[in-house]
Motif scaffolding. Structure first.
Motif, mmCIF file in Angstrom:
data_model
loop_
_atom_site.group_PDB
_atom_site.id
_atom_site.type_symbol
_atom_site.label_atom_id
_atom_site.label_comp_id
_atom_site.label_asym_id
_atom_site.label_seq_id
_atom_site.Cartn_x
_atom_site.Cartn_y
_atom_site.Cartn_z
ATOM 1 N N ILE A 25 0.836 -1.204 0.000
ATOM 2 C CA ILE A 25 0.000 0.000 0.000
ATOM 3 C C ILE A 25 0.868 1.250 0.000
ATOM 4 N N ARG A 28 2.281 1.891 -3.420
ATOM 5 C CA ARG A 28 1.299 2.341 -4.405
ATOM 6 C C ARG A 28 0.838 3.775 -4.136
ATOM 7 N N LEU A 29 0.802 4.171 -2.866
ATOM 8 C CA LEU A 29 0.328 5.513 -2.530
ATOM 9 C C LEU A 29 1.431 6.571 -2.539
ATOM 10 N N SER A 48 -4.419 3.284 9.457
ATOM 11 C CA SER A 48 -4.165 4.458 8.609
ATOM 12 C C SER A 48 -3.040 5.310 9.179
ATOM 13 N N VAL A 90 -7.507 9.500 5.211
ATOM 14 C CA VAL A 90 -7.099 8.139 4.870
ATOM 15 C C VAL A 90 -7.915 7.175 5.717
ATOM 16 N N SER A 92 -8.357 3.073 6.225
ATOM 17 C CA SER A 92 -7.790 1.763 5.888
ATOM 18 C C SER A 92 -8.578 0.635 6.531
ATOM 19 N N PHE A 119 -8.790 8.848 0.648
ATOM 20 C CA PHE A 119 -8.103 7.602 0.308
ATOM 21 C C PHE A 119 -8.790 6.461 1.060
ATOM 22 N N ILE A 121 -9.022 2.270 1.530
ATOM 23 C CA ILE A 121 -8.334 0.996 1.312
ATOM 24 C C ILE A 121 -9.197 -0.120 1.880
ATOM 25 N N ASP A 168 -8.543 3.858 -9.070
ATOM 26 C CA ASP A 168 -9.117 2.630 -8.513
ATOM 27 C C ASP A 168 -8.142 1.515 -8.854
ATOM 28 N N TYR A 201 -7.948 -3.278 -2.622
ATOM 29 C CA TYR A 201 -8.219 -2.161 -3.532
ATOM 30 C C TYR A 201 -7.864 -0.841 -2.860
ATOM 31 N N ILE A 202 -7.472 0.104 -3.677
ATOM 32 C CA ILE A 202 -7.204 1.468 -3.226
ATOM 33 C C ILE A 202 -8.001 2.408 -4.110
#
Length: 242
Positions: A25, A28-29, A48, A90, A92, A119, A121, A168, A201-202
């Motif tokens: 994660i 990717r972020l 988070s 965020v 999560s 955001f 997650i 996405d 998924y994000i």
């Protein structure tokens, strides 16, 4: 099973392959953080808070959860924060374990400014991770004890709240019941053939200042001007000549 407002995982190690998930994660972020400007970021939930956010041009980051080890102790459904005061949020793996996930999103929307980033997650039910829900030995364990929502449904909720989805993404094409070996041939094949089947998924969304499709005022319908049709004149009494 009753899903509470508290997250069952306090740290990433509480999730199966939690450290691998966290690192994936964060990778990717990482490109997103420099794009987020403002004064305040809110990390909802203990997970988070623990995500590394390098090059984040935010003045102050707050973390909130129902328990301690965070900046603010509070309820996700009733955030003790002023409306329109947060620049980025965020969240999560919270929707899966919340009794009212849409209310959680609505409350996040209340405190987020127009143009702010959200955001989200979560675990993708259309992925190998859903396999754990089929085995009784895993059904009571985290994360399989939660309710997995499809990313498309989460995006529908965001659309109703007036958000534009910027990204996405999927990651970790694995069932998570055993140790994840990043870069395995099986995962690469699944990612190539079924890119939407990643177990995590994000979603990155931005709160719009106005709806995508502005509501236009109804134009007045011009009423036709009905007039009596002209008739040819004629004498009602005929003149008789003698």
């Amino acid at each position: 099973m009753t899903i509470s407002n508290a997250h069952p995982a306090i740290c990433w190690q509480d999730l199966p392959n939690g450290i691998v998930i966290q690192e994936s994660i964060e990778e990717r972020l990482a490109p997103w953080w420099p794009k987020v400007f403002g004064y305040h970021m809110l990390s909802i939930g203990p997970l988070s808070q623990q995500i590394e956010k390098p090059q984040l041009p935010i003045g102050k980051e707050f973390s909130l959860a129902p328990k301690s080890l965070v900046s603010v102790v509070g309820d996700y459904h009733h955030l003790p924060i002023q409306s329109s005061s947060i620049d980025a949020i965020v969240s999560s793996f919270l929707l899966e374990f919340d009794s009212d996930p849409y209310q959680l999103l609505r409350e996040s929307d209340r405190v987020l400014i127009a143009g702010g980033y959200l955001f989200i997650i979560g675990f993708n039910p259309l992925s190998p991770v859903f396999t754990g829900k089929l085995f009784p030995a895993y059904q009571t364990k985290v994360p399989w004890c939660g309710h997995f929502f499809r990313p498309s449904r989460v995006k529908d909720w965001l659309g109703l709240l007036g958000y534009q989805v910027l990204a996405d993404e999927r990651l970790l094409y694995h069932h998570l019941m055993t140790e994840v070996h990043v870069g395995s041939i099986w995962q690469h094949a699944l990612e190539a053939w079924l890119p939407s089947s990643g177990s995590v998924y994000i979603i990155v969304a931005r709160k719009l200042e106005s709806p995508l499709t502005p509501i236009q005022e109804k134009q007045k319908v011009r009423q036709p001007n009905w007039a009596t049709a002209p008739t040819a004149g004629r004498n009602t009494h005929a003149k008789v000549d003698n």
